[in-house]
Design a protein around this motif. Structure first.
Motif, PDB file in Angstrom:
ATOM      1  N   ALA A  33      33.012  16.025  70.331  1.00 54.31           N
ATOM      2  CA  ALA A  33      32.851  14.860  71.210  1.00 54.31           C
ATOM      3  C   ALA A  33      31.695  13.976  70.738  1.00 54.31           C
ATOM      4  N   TYR A  35      30.814  13.461  67.512  1.00 53.24           N
ATOM      5  CA  TYR A  35      31.356  12.655  66.407  1.00 53.24           C
ATOM      6  C   TYR A  35      32.304  11.580  66.947  1.00 53.24           C
ATOM      7  N   ARG A  36      33.057  11.951  67.951  1.00 47.61           N
ATOM      8  CA  ARG A  36      33.985  10.992  68.572  1.00 47.61           C
ATOM      9  C   ARG A  36      33.230   9.849  69.242  1.00 47.61           C
ATOM     10  N   ARG A  88      39.529  10.064  72.950  1.00 49.65           N
ATOM     11  CA  ARG A  88      40.635  10.949  72.541  1.00 49.65           C
ATOM     12  C   ARG A  88      41.809  10.172  71.966  1.00 49.65           C
ATOM     13  N   ALA A  97      36.888  11.608  62.077  1.00 49.66           N
ATOM     14  CA  ALA A  97      36.932  12.411  60.845  1.00 49.66           C
ATOM     15  C   ALA A  97      36.213  11.674  59.711  1.00 49.66           C
ATOM     16  N   ALA A 100      32.481  11.964  60.465  1.00 48.59           N
ATOM     17  CA  ALA A 100      32.009  13.340  60.271  1.00 48.59           C
ATOM     18  C   ALA A 100      31.770  13.678  58.805  1.00 48.59           C
ATOM     19  N   ARG A 106      25.735  13.551  60.261  1.00 46.95           N
ATOM     20  CA  ARG A 106      25.635  14.994  60.530  1.00 46.95           C
ATOM     21  C   ARG A 106      24.176  15.384  60.774  1.00 46.95           C
ATOM     22  N   GLN A 113      22.553  19.308  68.743  1.00 43.77           N
ATOM     23  CA  GLN A 113      23.331  20.531  68.960  1.00 43.77           C
ATOM     24  C   GLN A 113      22.404  21.743  69.014  1.00 43.77           C
ATOM     25  N   GLY A 129      33.458  23.713  67.130  1.00 42.32           N
ATOM     26  CA  GLY A 129      33.403  22.634  66.147  1.00 42.32           C
ATOM     27  C   GLY A 129      33.964  23.060  64.811  1.00 42.32           C
ATOM     28  N   LEU A 132      29.749  25.284  62.935  1.00 44.97           N
ATOM     29  CA  LEU A 132      28.735  25.849  63.831  1.00 44.97           C
ATOM     30  C   LEU A 132      28.257  27.209  63.347  1.00 44.97           C
ATOM     31  N   ARG A 157      48.560  19.637  69.979  1.00 46.33           N
ATOM     32  CA  ARG A 157      47.859  18.353  69.974  1.00 46.33           C
ATOM     33  C   ARG A 157      48.713  17.264  70.630  1.00 46.33           C
ATOM     34  N   ARG A 180      43.852  14.815  58.688  1.00 45.87           N
ATOM     35  CA  ARG A 180      42.507  15.101  59.205  1.00 45.87           C
ATOM     36  C   ARG A 180      42.022  16.472  58.745  1.00 45.87           C
ATOM     37  N   ASP A 184      38.659  17.153  56.723  1.00 44.73           N
ATOM     38  CA  ASP A 184      37.635  18.082  57.229  1.00 44.73           C
ATOM     39  C   ASP A 184      37.362  19.234  56.247  1.00 44.73           C
ATOM     40  N   ARG A 187      35.756  17.596  52.532  1.00 39.23           N
ATOM     41  CA  ARG A 187      34.543  16.765  52.450  1.00 39.23           C
ATOM     42  C   ARG A 187      33.432  17.586  51.816  1.00 39.23           C
TER      43      ARG A 187
HETATM   44  O1   DC Z   1      37.148  18.889  67.428  1.00 38.83           O
HETATM   45  P1   DC Z   1      37.459  17.404  67.443  1.00 38.83           P
HETATM   46  O2   DC Z   1      38.875  17.093  67.092  1.00 38.83           O
HETATM   47  O3   DC Z   1      37.037  16.743  68.703  1.00 38.83           O
HETATM   48  O4   DC Z   1      36.544  16.790  66.275  1.00 38.83           O
HETATM   49  C1   DC Z   1      36.528  15.419  65.956  1.00 38.83           C
HETATM   50  C2   DC Z   1      36.175  15.249  64.484  1.00 38.83           C
HETATM   51  O5   DC Z   1      34.826  15.632  64.235  1.00 38.83           O
HETATM   52  C3   DC Z   1      37.037  16.050  63.508  1.00 38.83           C
HETATM   53  O6   DC Z   1      37.503  15.225  62.450  1.00 38.83           O
HETATM   54  C4   DC Z   1      36.123  17.101  62.963  1.00 38.83           C
HETATM   55  C5   DC Z   1      34.749  16.568  63.184  1.00 38.83           C
HETATM   56  N1   DC Z   1      33.798  17.623  63.554  1.00 38.83           N
HETATM   57  C6   DC Z   1      32.948  18.091  62.589  1.00 38.83           C
HETATM   58  O7   DC Z   1      33.016  17.655  61.446  1.00 38.83           O
HETATM   59  N2   DC Z   1      32.030  19.036  62.900  1.00 38.83           N
HETATM   60  C7   DC Z   1      31.970  19.538  64.147  1.00 38.83           C
HETATM   61  N3   DC Z   1      31.053  20.468  64.422  1.00 38.83           N
HETATM   62  C8   DC Z   1      32.858  19.080  65.144  1.00 38.83           C
HETATM   63  C9   DC Z   1      33.774  18.119  64.813  1.00 38.83           C
END
Ligand code: DC
Length: 227
Positions: A33, A35-36, A88, A97, A100, A106, A113, A129, A132, A157, A180, A184, A187
């Motif tokens: 959330a 990153y969103r 969302r 994405a 992120a 980050r 966090q 996430g 983490l 989804r 996506r 993810d 990267r």
């Molecule tokens: O979990 P989500 O779909 O809400 O995550 C949104 C975007 O953020 C997804 O592309 C992955 C990224 N993200 C991340 O890189 N690291 C995290 N700890 C959580 C999400």
């Protein structure tokens, strides 16, 4: 106690994380959330979410608040505005994405966090996430990594999409999810990966209750080890 759940989109992290947090009286941390929220502000202000310098400026000037509702959900506020369904949408999902993948973003989000892990007023944290267990809470006592078949993840989804976006077909949801996941996982910085000491759970065939039960057993074990 810190519990981390990492994994790709649609693997069931949010539902399960909220259930575990409710059962144990821990706080739920939805790191996606954050990153969103930044992605939402980029789109709202016409900032290109792929341009590092512009995004760094944006993230420095954002007022980002995490709010926990009485029912245990987590919401975010950007510059005083509470965001719920807005973060969302498929557009924000795509931009998140991209955001992120930016190292500066980050870095900005890391201390926000980690602060939850240091709060002595909390019995525990259940954080979900992508990085983490590996990067944000490497010291977490209980780490989980969820996976599930891509078709099942797309189905979940799609079922979760806001009504306004339901027209987006299952096929298209699957394509967006694949793109996506790819971003993810490939990267350079903090790619989606299981920590070495994470318990891997494939949720394709499991109910929410099954997953929660398995996790509680692991968490209980870890808590007993610490005593
Ligand atoms: O979990 P989500 O779909 O809400 O995550 C949104 C975007 O953020 C997804 O592309 C992955 C990224 N993200 C991340 O890189 N690291 C995290 N700890 C959580 C999400």
């Amino acid at each position: 106690m810190i519990v981390t759940i990492d994994g790709p989109a649609g693997a069931g992290k949010s539902t399960v994380a909220r259930a575990i947090a409710a059962k144990l009286g821990y706080i739920y941390l939805d790191t996606g959330a954050l990153y969103r929220a930044i992605a939402w502000k980029a789109l709202a202000t016409g900032t290109d979410p792929t341009v590092p310098a512009a995004m760094k400026r944006l993230s420095r000037n954002i007022r980002l608040q995490i709010v926990h509702t009485p029912d245990g959900a987590m919401e975010v506020e950007v510059d005083g505005r509470r965001l719920t369904g807005e973060i969302r949408t498929p557009e924000v999902t795509r931009a998140a994405a991209q955001v992120a993948a930016l190292p500066d973003i980050r870095e900005e989000l890391r201390p926000i966090q980690q602060a939850f892990g240091r709060r002595s007023d909390l019995a525990g944290v259940v954080a979900e996430g992508r990085d983490l267990g590996t990067k944000i809470f490497p010291e977490a006592q209980a780490k989980f990594f969820f996976q599930a078949d891509a078709a099942e993840r797309a189905r979940r989804r799609h079922a979760e999409l806001p009504v306004s976006d339901k027209a987006l077909g299952l096929e298209e949801t699957r394509r967006a999810l694949d793109a996506r996941d790819d971003r993810d996982q490939t990267r350079e910085i903090a790619p989606l990966a299981a920590a070495k000491d994470a318990v891997v759970i494939d949720t394709t065939q499991l109910s929410v209750d099954d997953v929660v039960e398995r996790m509680l057993r692991v968490i209980e074990h870890k808590a007993a080890d610490r005593r």
